[in-house]
Scaffold this motif. Sequence first.
Motif, PDB file in Angstrom:
ATOM      1  N   GLU A 130       8.158   1.184   7.322  1.00 10.88           N
ATOM      2  CA  GLU A 130       7.371   0.748   6.167  1.00 10.88           C
ATOM      3  C   GLU A 130       5.984   0.272   6.574  1.00 10.88           C
ATOM      4  O   GLU A 130       4.979   0.680   5.985  1.00 10.88           O
ATOM      5  CB  GLU A 130       8.107  -0.372   5.427  1.00 10.88           C
ATOM      6  CG  GLU A 130       9.402   0.052   4.753  1.00 10.88           C
ATOM      7  CD  GLU A 130       9.177   0.980   3.568  1.00 10.88           C
ATOM      8  OE1 GLU A 130       8.035   1.054   3.057  1.00 10.88           O
ATOM      9  OE2 GLU A 130      10.145   1.648   3.153  1.00 10.88           O
ATOM     10  N   GLU A 178       3.218   9.481   0.631  1.00  8.44           N
ATOM     11  CA  GLU A 178       4.292   8.494   0.761  1.00  8.44           C
ATOM     12  C   GLU A 178       5.637   9.111   0.384  1.00  8.44           C
ATOM     13  O   GLU A 178       6.652   8.886   1.038  1.00  8.44           O
ATOM     14  CB  GLU A 178       4.007   7.277  -0.109  1.00  8.44           C
ATOM     15  CG  GLU A 178       5.066   6.189   0.036  1.00  8.44           C
ATOM     16  CD  GLU A 178       4.707   4.899  -0.686  1.00  8.44           C
ATOM     17  OE1 GLU A 178       5.620   4.063  -0.876  1.00  8.44           O
ATOM     18  OE2 GLU A 178       3.535   4.725  -1.065  1.00  8.44           O
ATOM     19  N   GLN A 179       5.644   9.908  -0.671  1.00 17.05           N
ATOM     20  CA  GLN A 179       6.880  10.587  -1.076  1.00 17.05           C
ATOM     21  C   GLN A 179       7.358  11.534   0.028  1.00 17.05           C
ATOM     22  O   GLN A 179       8.563  11.606   0.332  1.00 17.05           O
ATOM     23  CB  GLN A 179       6.645  11.344  -2.382  1.00 17.05           C
ATOM     24  CG  GLN A 179       7.870  12.060  -2.940  1.00 17.05           C
ATOM     25  CD  GLN A 179       7.991  13.509  -2.475  1.00 17.05           C
ATOM     26  OE1 GLN A 179       7.016  14.110  -2.028  1.00 17.05           O
ATOM     27  NE2 GLN A 179       9.180  14.057  -2.575  1.00 17.05           N
ATOM     28  N   LEU A 204       3.937   3.242   7.954  1.00 10.48           N
ATOM     29  CA  LEU A 204       3.590   4.212   6.918  1.00 10.48           C
ATOM     30  C   LEU A 204       2.332   3.779   6.178  1.00 10.48           C
ATOM     31  O   LEU A 204       1.400   4.578   5.987  1.00 10.48           O
ATOM     32  CB  LEU A 204       4.754   4.363   5.937  1.00 10.48           C
ATOM     33  CG  LEU A 204       4.481   5.188   4.677  1.00 10.48           C
ATOM     34  CD1 LEU A 204       4.057   6.609   5.032  1.00 10.48           C
ATOM     35  CD2 LEU A 204       5.720   5.202   3.775  1.00 10.48           C
ATOM     36  N   HIS A 205       2.269   2.537   5.775  1.00 10.28           N
ATOM     37  CA  HIS A 205       1.113   2.076   5.007  1.00 10.28           C
ATOM     38  C   HIS A 205      -0.141   1.997   5.873  1.00 10.28           C
ATOM     39  O   HIS A 205      -1.250   2.223   5.381  1.00 10.28           O
ATOM     40  CB  HIS A 205       1.430   0.740   4.349  1.00 10.28           C
ATOM     41  CG  HIS A 205       2.464   0.862   3.273  1.00 10.28           C
ATOM     42  ND1 HIS A 205       2.222   1.515   2.081  1.00 10.28           N
ATOM     43  CD2 HIS A 205       3.768   0.477   3.225  1.00 10.28           C
ATOM     44  CE1 HIS A 205       3.316   1.490   1.328  1.00 10.28           C
ATOM     45  NE2 HIS A 205       4.272   0.876   2.012  1.00 10.28           N
ATOM     46  N   LEU A 250       1.429  11.838  10.052  1.00  8.04           N
ATOM     47  CA  LEU A 250       2.398  11.211   9.157  1.00  8.04           C
ATOM     48  C   LEU A 250       3.825  11.489   9.602  1.00  8.04           C
ATOM     49  O   LEU A 250       4.651  10.571   9.723  1.00  8.04           O
ATOM     50  CB  LEU A 250       2.188  11.738   7.734  1.00  8.04           C
ATOM     51  CG  LEU A 250       3.132  11.180   6.664  1.00  8.04           C
ATOM     52  CD1 LEU A 250       2.739   9.748   6.324  1.00  8.04           C
ATOM     53  CD2 LEU A 250       3.098  12.053   5.404  1.00  8.04           C
ATOM     54  N   ALA A 299       6.767  11.289   3.243  1.00  9.73           N
ATOM     55  CA  ALA A 299       7.271  10.483   4.362  1.00  9.73           C
ATOM     56  C   ALA A 299       8.684   9.993   4.081  1.00  9.73           C
ATOM     57  O   ALA A 299       9.561  10.055   4.955  1.00  9.73           O
ATOM     58  CB  ALA A 299       6.337   9.303   4.613  1.00  9.73           C
ATOM     59  N   ARG A 300       8.921   9.533   2.876  1.00 13.44           N
ATOM     60  CA  ARG A 300      10.242   8.999   2.546  1.00 13.44           C
ATOM     61  C   ARG A 300      11.297  10.106   2.503  1.00 13.44           C
ATOM     62  O   ARG A 300      12.457   9.884   2.874  1.00 13.44           O
ATOM     63  CB  ARG A 300      10.191   8.235   1.223  1.00 13.44           C
ATOM     64  CG  ARG A 300       9.315   6.996   1.300  1.00 13.44           C
ATOM     65  CD  ARG A 300       9.433   6.110   0.081  1.00 13.44           C
ATOM     66  NE  ARG A 300       8.473   5.018   0.168  1.00 13.44           N
ATOM     67  CZ  ARG A 300       8.597   3.950   0.964  1.00 13.44           C
ATOM     68  NH1 ARG A 300       9.661   3.843   1.743  1.00 13.44           N
ATOM     69  NH2 ARG A 300       7.676   3.011   0.992  1.00 13.44           N
ATOM     70  N   ARG A 312      -2.253   9.704  -1.845  1.00  9.08           N
ATOM     71  CA  ARG A 312      -1.494   8.656  -1.166  1.00  9.08           C
ATOM     72  C   ARG A 312      -0.053   8.611  -1.684  1.00  9.08           C
ATOM     73  O   ARG A 312       0.899   8.477  -0.892  1.00  9.08           O
ATOM     74  CB  ARG A 312      -2.184   7.314  -1.359  1.00  9.08           C
ATOM     75  CG  ARG A 312      -1.577   6.211  -0.509  1.00  9.08           C
ATOM     76  CD  ARG A 312      -2.401   4.928  -0.561  1.00  9.08           C
ATOM     77  NE  ARG A 312      -1.822   3.933   0.318  1.00  9.08           N
ATOM     78  CZ  ARG A 312      -2.453   3.322   1.313  1.00  9.08           C
ATOM     79  NH1 ARG A 312      -3.734   3.604   1.550  1.00  9.08           N
ATOM     80  NH2 ARG A 312      -1.839   2.421   2.066  1.00  9.08           N
ATOM     81  N   LEU A 366      -1.384   5.583   6.121  1.00 14.61           N
ATOM     82  CA  LEU A 366      -2.063   5.965   4.883  1.00 14.61           C
ATOM     83  C   LEU A 366      -3.425   5.295   4.769  1.00 14.61           C
ATOM     84  O   LEU A 366      -4.397   5.903   4.297  1.00 14.61           O
ATOM     85  CB  LEU A 366      -1.185   5.615   3.685  1.00 14.61           C
ATOM     86  CG  LEU A 366       0.146   6.368   3.589  1.00 14.61           C
ATOM     87  CD1 LEU A 366       0.973   5.859   2.413  1.00 14.61           C
ATOM     88  CD2 LEU A 366      -0.075   7.875   3.475  1.00 14.61           C
TER      89      LEU A 366
END
Length: 261
Positions: free
Chosen positions: A234, A106-107, A237-238, A164, A109-110, A102, A241
């Motif tokens: 934001e 997330e990294q 994204l969560h 993603l 995606a950012r 996870r 995930l």
Amino acid sequence: MAGDRRTVVDPARSLALLWRTREPVSRGARPPLSVDRIVRQGIDIADAEGLDAVTMRRVGEALGVGTMSVYTYVPGKTELVNVMVDTVYAETARPADLTGWRVRLEQIARENWALYRRHPWLLRAETARPVLGPHLLAKYDYELTAVDGIGLTDVEMDGVLTLLLGHVRSAARAAVDQSELERETGLTEGQWWQAHAPWLELFAAGGGYPTAARVGTAAGQAYGAAYSPEHAFEFGLHRVLDGIAVVVADRPGGHERPTRE
């Protein structure tokens, strides 16, 4: 490639350009002309003025050479933009010390969100037919390692990345659209919302749409606008995930694996 999707390129010549398997020797230009210089100039123009501003003539003028000199290194705009796309893919950071799928996703995606914000033209240049260059493959390989060995099939791993990055691309496109509207209208999102919010509340509530009035007003107050690409990124994204976590938990033997060195 955006611009003219009907353009057909020679795969052998295009891939040779992407992988730099052959390149003419520069003659006369100071500093020496090269594919890398041409591509970097194309990126600079696209960043400043958009993809439509990138032409072979414009790139040549910026480099102080004739248009035909540019064609000696790059067959045309389609091929040029393809190499521009592959080149900016190299910009994404790829740390090897992140723990947990996870955190890794997330990294990723950012990093992609930041890439689109730096190079908005990339949203137009990308198509469903990927540019098979070295930086694309390196990026894809790194991003796949985020979910390697956690119980997903190879096809599911690819599907996770597609989901993603599709979310990132959608949010980034909305952010670019918002910026373009501000530039074209001369109104910030906050200014537009301040002018329109009272009418939303009046018409929605008075017209028998109380839920729309309540939620729309609350969202507008929270964002200071009708829509927030940053919040959409934001929040989405969560939730993406969270959904992937359900798939991983449902797989027999779904587990974490040590971070690859």
